[in-house]
Design a protein around this motif. Structure first.
Motif, mmCIF file in Angstrom:
data_model
loop_
_atom_site.group_PDB
_atom_site.id
_atom_site.type_symbol
_atom_site.label_atom_id
_atom_site.label_comp_id
_atom_site.label_asym_id
_atom_site.label_seq_id
_atom_site.Cartn_x
_atom_site.Cartn_y
_atom_site.Cartn_z
ATOM 1 N N PRO A 1 0.766 -1.255 0.045
ATOM 2 C CA PRO A 1 -0.014 0.029 -0.100
ATOM 3 C C PRO A 1 0.818 1.199 -0.066
ATOM 4 N N ASN A 2 0.504 2.269 -0.631
ATOM 5 C CA ASN A 2 1.143 3.573 -0.736
ATOM 6 C C ASN A 2 2.481 3.424 -1.601
ATOM 7 N N LEU A 3 2.387 2.459 -2.643
ATOM 8 C CA LEU A 3 3.563 2.297 -3.295
ATOM 9 C C LEU A 3 3.695 3.377 -4.246
ATOM 10 N N PRO A 4 4.937 4.002 -4.349
ATOM 11 C CA PRO A 4 5.146 5.280 -4.897
ATOM 12 C C PRO A 4 5.356 5.197 -6.515
ATOM 13 N N ILE A 5 4.237 4.770 -7.123
ATOM 14 C CA ILE A 5 4.337 4.383 -8.514
ATOM 15 C C ILE A 5 4.742 5.760 -9.529
ATOM 16 N N GLU A 6 4.228 6.770 -9.032
ATOM 17 C CA GLU A 6 4.614 8.106 -9.782
ATOM 18 C C GLU A 6 5.903 8.207 -9.723
ATOM 19 N N ARG A 7 6.398 8.211 -8.531
ATOM 20 C CA ARG A 7 8.108 8.334 -8.224
ATOM 21 C C ARG A 7 8.644 7.494 -9.165
ATOM 22 N N LEU A 8 8.211 6.267 -9.196
ATOM 23 C CA LEU A 8 8.858 4.985 -10.043
ATOM 24 C C LEU A 8 9.043 5.642 -11.715
ATOM 25 N N LEU A 9 7.738 5.891 -11.852
ATOM 26 C CA LEU A 9 7.747 6.338 -13.474
ATOM 27 C C LEU A 9 8.585 7.671 -13.592
ATOM 28 N N GLU A 10 8.846 8.271 -12.885
ATOM 29 C CA GLU A 10 9.764 9.396 -13.044
ATOM 30 C C GLU A 10 11.045 8.922 -13.430
ATOM 31 N N GLN A 11 11.406 7.888 -13.102
ATOM 32 C CA GLN A 11 12.742 7.237 -13.372
ATOM 33 C C GLN A 11 12.826 6.967 -14.984
ATOM 34 N N VAL A 12 11.679 6.912 -15.698
ATOM 35 C CA VAL A 12 11.885 6.581 -17.107
ATOM 36 C C VAL A 12 12.496 7.488 -17.919
ATOM 37 N N SER A 13 12.212 8.849 -17.751
ATOM 38 C CA SER A 13 13.116 9.660 -18.499
ATOM 39 C C SER A 13 14.774 9.726 -18.360
ATOM 40 N N ARG A 14 14.898 9.512 -16.696
ATOM 41 C CA ARG A 14 16.264 9.471 -16.545
ATOM 42 C C ARG A 14 16.955 8.118 -17.115
ATOM 43 N N LEU A 15 16.102 6.929 -17.264
ATOM 44 C CA LEU A 15 16.782 5.974 -18.007
ATOM 45 C C LEU A 15 16.886 5.971 -19.461
ATOM 46 N N SER B 1 17.758 8.624 -20.844
ATOM 47 C CA SER B 1 18.749 9.614 -21.205
ATOM 48 C C SER B 1 20.174 9.098 -21.080
ATOM 49 N N MET B 2 20.189 8.000 -20.437
ATOM 50 C CA MET B 2 21.466 7.269 -20.147
ATOM 51 C C MET B 2 22.041 6.938 -21.566
ATOM 52 N N PRO B 3 23.503 7.087 -21.719
ATOM 53 C CA PRO B 3 24.111 6.594 -23.302
ATOM 54 C C PRO B 3 23.866 4.943 -23.106
ATOM 55 N N ASN B 4 24.181 4.312 -22.118
ATOM 56 C CA ASN B 4 23.984 2.946 -22.011
ATOM 57 C C ASN B 4 22.706 2.483 -21.400
ATOM 58 N N GLN B 5 21.546 2.716 -22.169
ATOM 59 C CA GLN B 5 20.339 2.562 -21.403
ATOM 60 C C GLN B 5 19.982 1.094 -20.524
ATOM 61 N N PRO B 6 19.535 1.377 -19.390
ATOM 62 C CA PRO B 6 19.351 0.159 -18.682
ATOM 63 C C PRO B 6 18.058 -0.653 -19.361
ATOM 64 N N LEU B 7 18.205 -2.111 -19.177
ATOM 65 C CA LEU B 7 17.290 -2.782 -19.519
ATOM 66 C C LEU B 7 16.413 -3.034 -18.712
ATOM 67 N N ALA B 8 16.645 -2.597 -17.075
ATOM 68 C CA ALA B 8 15.719 -2.846 -16.083
ATOM 69 C C ALA B 8 16.132 -1.998 -15.029
ATOM 70 N N HIS B 9 15.085 -1.415 -14.265
ATOM 71 C CA HIS B 9 15.205 -0.644 -13.073
ATOM 72 C C HIS B 9 14.379 -1.314 -12.120
ATOM 73 N N LEU B 10 14.978 -1.836 -10.944
ATOM 74 C CA LEU B 10 14.192 -2.614 -9.975
ATOM 75 C C LEU B 10 13.878 -1.865 -8.788
ATOM 76 N N LEU B 11 13.013 -2.017 -8.103
ATOM 77 C CA LEU B 11 12.791 -1.452 -6.840
ATOM 78 C C LEU B 11 13.258 -2.558 -5.906
ATOM 79 N N MET B 12 13.963 -2.034 -4.939
ATOM 80 C CA MET B 12 14.561 -3.011 -3.966
ATOM 81 C C MET B 12 14.191 -2.801 -2.746
#
Length: 238
Positions: free
Chosen positions: A118-132, A134-145
């Motif tokens: 509950p209260n999972l910060p989905i919007e904050r997680l989605l904000e990572q997409v633009s960062r991913l 923009s990276m020269p070696n685009q990550p294939l995954a971004h994991l919530l640990m």
């Protein structure tokens, strides 16, 4: 109403739930309820609140009950489509089968149907997409640990800053993968359709190329793996 987010989401709901028997003998595990709301419904409400519109749910064991319970998603202001599996395809195999339904431009969100967060910060997680992107070696995954739970004290992968690795990182912390992450469609491009394929080996291969990023989440998160844990969560949320 939040602005619609173009990122589609895939909910994994095809597991048999053996450890949850007898509760799962007549009900798919993701339909088990906490506070009179199914695990899937908790996710769907959070996705809708975050502005997600397109959701694909895979199912196998008693999958028709998931479709009966959730329908087309209008109750949640979502568009839900289903990816039925006649045999267990494992996580990566299930994602590969559902890719044509998800039709992501690049990244998409995946959430395990049997976690309670509950209260999972989905919007904050989605904000990572633009960062991913923009990276020269685009990550294939971004994991919530997440911090290692009692039932999984050894953890899964190492995290330092945004890097996730299978091997120890200097100053890194070994954490547990939450079952929640962003994936690039290219991670699954070499998987054969309808062939059972596990996700972990794909992630480890990408980690070896330094193409997996991640972040630590310390909010409420539970792997609802046993009837006892389900009961404890219901008591805690009374």
């Amino acid at each position: 109403m939040n602005q619609r987010n173009p990122i589609p989401c895939f909910l994994l709901a095809a597991g048999r739930g053996e450890r949850m028997r007898p509760l799962t003998d007549e009900l798919p595990k993701p339909l088990l309820a906490i506070k009179n709301k199914s695990l899937l419904a908790w996710h769907l409400e959070a996705l809708s609140a975050a502005g997600i519109k397109e959701v694909v749910i895979n199912h196998a064991w008693l999958g028709y009950k998931i479709e009966e319970a959730l329908g087309n998603g209008s109750e949640f202001d979502l568009d839900i489509t289903y990816s039925p599996e006649t045999k267990a395809l494992e996580t990566a195999g299930g994602i590969r089968k559902a890719l044509p339904l998800l039709s992501p431009r690049d990244y998409f969100l995946v959430i395990n149907g049997d976690v309670f967060s509950p209260n999972l910060p989905i919007e904050r997680l989605l904000e990572q997409v633009s960062r991913l992107k923009s990276m020269p070696n685009q990550p294939l995954a971004h994991l919530l640990m997440v911090p290692n739970p009692v039932q999984h004290p050894e953890g899964d992968f190492y995290l330092k800053d945004f890097q996730v690795a299978n091997q120890p990182l200097d100053g890194g912390e070994k954490l547990t993968f939450s079952g929640i992450g962003l994936y690039h469609r290219d991670l699954f491009k070499d998987i054969e359709l309808d062939v059972p394929t596990k996700l972990a080996p794909l992630l480890r291969e990408a980690m070896a190329d330094n193409r997996v990023s991640g972040e630590k989440y310390t909010g409420p998160w539970h792997d609802v793996g046993t009837p006892q844990r389900l009961q404890e969560l219901n008591v805690a949320h009374e």
